[in-house]
Every structure is written in C-alpha cells, then in structure tokens.
Design an enzyme around this catalytic site. Structure first.
Site, PDB file in Angstrom:
ATOM      1  N   SER A 144      -7.575 -19.043  -7.703  1.00 46.90           N
ATOM      2  CA  SER A 144      -7.242 -20.007  -8.750  1.00 46.90           C
ATOM      3  C   SER A 144      -6.146 -19.479  -9.662  1.00 46.90           C
ATOM      4  O   SER A 144      -5.875 -18.277  -9.735  1.00 46.90           O
ATOM      5  CB  SER A 144      -8.481 -20.328  -9.591  1.00 46.90           C
ATOM      6  OG  SER A 144      -9.462 -20.984  -8.825  1.00 46.90           O
ATOM      7  N   HIS A 201      -9.016 -19.026 -14.374  1.00 47.90           N
ATOM      8  CA  HIS A 201      -9.916 -17.874 -14.422  1.00 47.90           C
ATOM      9  C   HIS A 201     -10.235 -17.506 -15.869  1.00 47.90           C
ATOM     10  O   HIS A 201     -11.384 -17.194 -16.204  1.00 47.90           O
ATOM     11  CB  HIS A 201      -9.280 -16.676 -13.704  1.00 47.90           C
ATOM     12  CG  HIS A 201      -9.430 -16.733 -12.226  1.00 47.90           C
ATOM     13  ND1 HIS A 201      -8.531 -16.148 -11.361  1.00 47.90           N
ATOM     14  CD2 HIS A 201     -10.392 -17.285 -11.433  1.00 47.90           C
ATOM     15  CE1 HIS A 201      -8.933 -16.343 -10.109  1.00 47.90           C
ATOM     16  NE2 HIS A 201     -10.047 -17.030 -10.141  1.00 47.90           N
TER      17      HIS A 201
END
Length: 226
Positions: free
Chosen positions: A60, A65
C-alpha cells in the site's frame, strides 16, 4: 496531501508524511524511519503510491500505512499482540513489531506462500529485522487470515491489509478486551470503506464506518480455491 509525500530517501518520505499531517505520532515516526521501505518495495519504494509485489498483490501507499498505524496506535504498545492479515511483503508487519517490542508479538498471515517467504527474506535484509524474527517477536505464516489465527490470540490490534467481503466476525471474536480491528471492506455497491471495530474492557463491540478507500481484494492464491 496524500500522494504528494514521496521523498528521495526513507527519512525524507516519513518527514513529508509528518509535514503533510498524514502521520502525527512521534513514536510511529521513529518506527517507520527504522524500517527501510526499500527492503519491502521492489520499485520506487519512497514514492507515496502503492507498488506491485507480484501475485496480484501490492504494498500500500505509505500514507495508507501511516493512517492504519495511527488508527491502531492506542493498542500498539510494548508487550502487545498484533495480527496482520494479508501481510504481503511484510513492511507494515515489521513496523508493528517495532512498536510492541520488547515482549510483544506480531504475526503476519498471508494466503500466498511465496509472499510469506518474501516477507521473511525482506525482513532478514536488516540486522534488526533478523533479530525480531530470531527472538519470535515477529513471525510470518501462511494461512487464511480471514478466520484469524486460533490459539494465539486474543489480539490487541488486528490490521487487514486488503479489501474484505465483510467484517469477518471471527476476527472480531479474537480481539482482546480492549482491542481494535482496522479493515477495509468491499460493499455490495462496489465501493470500499475503512471500518474500525472496537471491543471494550467488558467485551462490548462497536463498529464505525470511516472513509472510502481502494485496496486490492483479500483473496486466495492465484489459481487456488479457498
């Protein structure tokens, strides 16, 4: 300022996330800076965008995150227990381990055996990561994370790194009292939303729909049935 926080180095990336208010916790900033994203993202690791890691999976974008870690922050404490479902290349799983050491436990679980092996190899690229694996603070296992990891909980925090078809009550059941689940959910309309599920000290569960996202789906290994 999402998508505009990339940098030339790992430190620059995290500093830009802080500057753009996508990351606010000093403790998380230290954890993210101690984990070189280049060990986990094969191309353009410091760009604030998702990157393919093979097997129809991605790592991601850093701002996602950061957002997930911030949401789980109250439960990321030394000695804590964290389950990372759909752990992919192992990056955020390693960041969680930085937050719960010493004495904590983080388990990354993924359907895809090649990604489990990749995450172990990625983590072993640093002396600190290898030590976390050697001491058992951090583990990666192959399994169906949609049903959690029986016998090893309850978990203070559960993170799901791909879009699920629902809230997966098995994961809610495995939360500690208190505990928190962070999960992107694909809805019938086709949209995806982050849901945060909290369980309090008495076991009462509350569910909150947060904001729209776009994750790859939580699936089986390509070619496998599950």
């Amino acid at each position: 300022m999402a998508w505009r926080s990339g940098g030339a180095t790992n430190t620059a990336l995290i500093d830009n996330l802080l500057r753009n208010h996508l990351l606010s916790s000093p403790a998380l900033a230290v954890a993210f800076k101690s984990v070189d994203r280049a060990h986990y993202a094969p191309t353009d690791p410091y760009a604030d965008s998702p990157q393919p890691i093979g097997f129809r999976a991605t790592i991601s974008a850093p701002h996602m995150h950061a957002n997930a870690a911030e949401a789980l922050l109250p439960y990321l404490k030394p000695g804590g227990k964290v389950l990372d479902v759909g752990s992919g290349s192992g990056y955020l799983t390693r960041v969680f381990a930085e937050m719960v050491k010493p004495g904590g436990k983080v388990v990354g679980v993924d359907h895809i055996s090649e990604l489990v092996e990749m995450s172990i190899q990625n983590t072993q690229k640093s002396v600190e990561g290898k030590a976390l694996l050697d001491t058992g603070v951090l583990r990666f296992v192959r399994g169906d994370g949609r049903i959690g990891l029986n016998g090893e909980g309850p978990w203070d925090a559960i993170h799901v790194g791909a879009a699920a078809k629902g809230l997966h009550e098995e994961l809610v059941e495995q939360l500690a009292n208190p505990g928190r689940l962070f999960v992107p959910v694909e809805e019938e309309s086709g949209g995806q939303w982050i849901w945060v599920v909290d369980k309090d000290e008495s076991g009462k569960v509350t569910r909150k729909r947060e904001y729209g996202v776009r994750y790859v789906p939580l699936t089986d290994h390509p070619g496998e049935r599950g």
